[in-house]
Design an enzyme around this catalytic site. Structure first.
Site, mmCIF file in Angstrom:
data_model
loop_
_atom_site.group_PDB
_atom_site.id
_atom_site.type_symbol
_atom_site.label_atom_id
_atom_site.label_comp_id
_atom_site.label_asym_id
_atom_site.label_seq_id
_atom_site.Cartn_x
_atom_site.Cartn_y
_atom_site.Cartn_z
ATOM 1 N N ASN A 114 0.847 -1.190 0.000
ATOM 2 C CA ASN A 114 0.000 0.000 0.000
ATOM 3 C C ASN A 114 0.884 1.242 0.000
ATOM 4 O OD1 ASN A 114 -2.436 1.538 0.260
ATOM 5 N ND2 ASN A 114 -2.013 1.805 2.444
ATOM 6 N N HIS A 116 0.749 5.317 1.313
ATOM 7 C CA HIS A 116 -0.019 6.186 2.200
ATOM 8 C C HIS A 116 0.629 7.573 2.204
ATOM 9 C CE1 HIS A 116 -2.732 7.112 5.472
ATOM 10 N NE2 HIS A 116 -1.736 7.713 6.076
ATOM 11 N N SER A 143 4.669 7.000 2.313
ATOM 12 C CA SER A 143 5.248 5.725 2.733
ATOM 13 C C SER A 143 4.662 4.581 1.914
ATOM 14 C CB SER A 143 4.894 5.425 4.197
ATOM 15 O OG SER A 143 5.142 6.525 5.035
ATOM 16 N N ASP A 152 -2.923 0.810 7.966
ATOM 17 C CA ASP A 152 -1.756 1.678 7.714
ATOM 18 C C ASP A 152 -0.602 1.372 8.677
ATOM 19 O OD1 ASP A 152 -3.147 2.995 5.662
ATOM 20 O OD2 ASP A 152 -3.988 4.461 7.039
HETATM 21 C C1 GRF Z 1 -2.676 8.648 -2.833
HETATM 22 O O1 GRF Z 1 -2.517 9.847 -2.139
HETATM 23 C C2 GRF Z 1 -2.245 7.481 -2.001
HETATM 24 O O2 GRF Z 1 -1.223 7.797 -1.119
HETATM 25 C C3 GRF Z 1 -3.500 7.138 -1.239
HETATM 26 O O3 GRF Z 1 -4.536 7.354 -2.178
HETATM 27 C C4 GRF Z 1 -4.132 8.332 -3.109
HETATM 28 C C5 GRF Z 1 -4.350 7.785 -4.490
HETATM 29 O O4 GRF Z 1 -4.091 8.740 -5.471
HETATM 30 N N1 GRF Z 1 -3.454 5.789 -0.745
HETATM 31 P P1 GRF Z 1 -4.166 8.367 -7.011
HETATM 32 O O5 GRF Z 1 -5.583 7.831 -7.273
HETATM 33 O O6 GRF Z 1 -3.130 7.329 -7.284
HETATM 34 O O7 GRF Z 1 -3.919 9.640 -7.737
#
Ligand code: GRF
Length: 220
Positions: A114, A116, A143, A152
């Site tokens: 994932n 974050h 991260s 998370d």
């Molecule tokens: C990102 O900010 C990621 O960190 C979080 O969700 C968002 C996804 O953005 N988990 P995108 O759809 O890839 O532009």
């Protein structure tokens, strides 16, 4: 050092939104020498722009509407079946706005990543940029981590650290953090696909060595 995988590493990406991280992954896996190959993109929302990005890149897409299921377990079971039809070595969460059941997470243990938008363990959950600004942090970032049952909270693989500027708003900070996400996610996926990254009992391993609790750190 672990023996490098020579064959392709099939990846399934899960998302709910615009998919800019998916785009970064698509671009990085098309450079010619990456063993990662995105086999499918699955969304719980039919209108996710990420699905269009995948279609434009000729990647298989699926939609599984969580509202059609009674409860998290039933949805996650159907999702697992859909993912496993592609037999991926790695599953990548790229803005997948669902809390995953313990059974789902266990099923993909060691092959579920994932990203974050904060320097975990700070600011788990939502509104991370706003929270970093309110706390007066001088540094912020993003991260990549292995997913475990703690939201998370899984072992960190890589973090990108950026300075917070005096004039930053949540939007400007989000934009710069997003830019870093597009660098570190492809990097982590590539490490995994090359057989360099794995999940050990004590945490994330890179080239057979335990990474620091913060993961590999990148500062700009
Ligand atoms: C990102 O900010 C990621 O960190 C979080 O969700 C968002 C996804 O953005 N988990 P995108 O759809 O890839 O532009």
């Amino acid at each position: 050092m672990q023996e490098r995988m020579s064959q392709t590493c099939d990846v399934v990406v899960l998302l709910s939104g615009t998919g800019s991280n998916l785009q970064a992954l698509i671009d990085s896996t098309r450079t010619g020498d990456s063993p990662a190959r995105i086999a499918a993109v699955i969304s719980n929302r039919a209108d996710a722009y990420g699905l269009q990005r995948a279609r434009d890149a000729g990647i298989d897409t699926r939609c599984l509407d969580h509202k059609a299921f009674e409860g998290r377990e039933a949805f996650d079971a159907a999702l697992t079946e859909m993912i496993d039809a592609f037999n991926p070595k790695l599953v990548v969460l790229a803005g997948f706005m669902r809390i995953l059941s313990a059974g789902f997470v266990r099923h993909y243990q060691g092959r579920l990543l994932n990203i974050h938008p904060s320097l975990l363990p700070k600011y788990k959950g939502l509104h991370t940029h706003q929270r970093a600004l309110e706390a007066g942090d001088t540094e912020h970032g993003c991260s990549v981590h292995f997913v475990t049952e703690e939201l998370d909270g899984g072992p960190l693989v890589v973090q990108a650290v950026i300075p917070v500027e005096l004039q930053d708003s949540p939007q400007s900070l989000a934009q710069r953090v997003h830019g870093q996400e597009h660098l570190i996610y492809p990097m982590a996926v590539r490490w995994f696909a090359e057989g360099r990254l794995s999940l050990g009992e004590q945490g994330a391993l890179l080239d057979g060595k335990l990474l620091a609790a913060s993961g590999h750190l990148i500062r700009t």
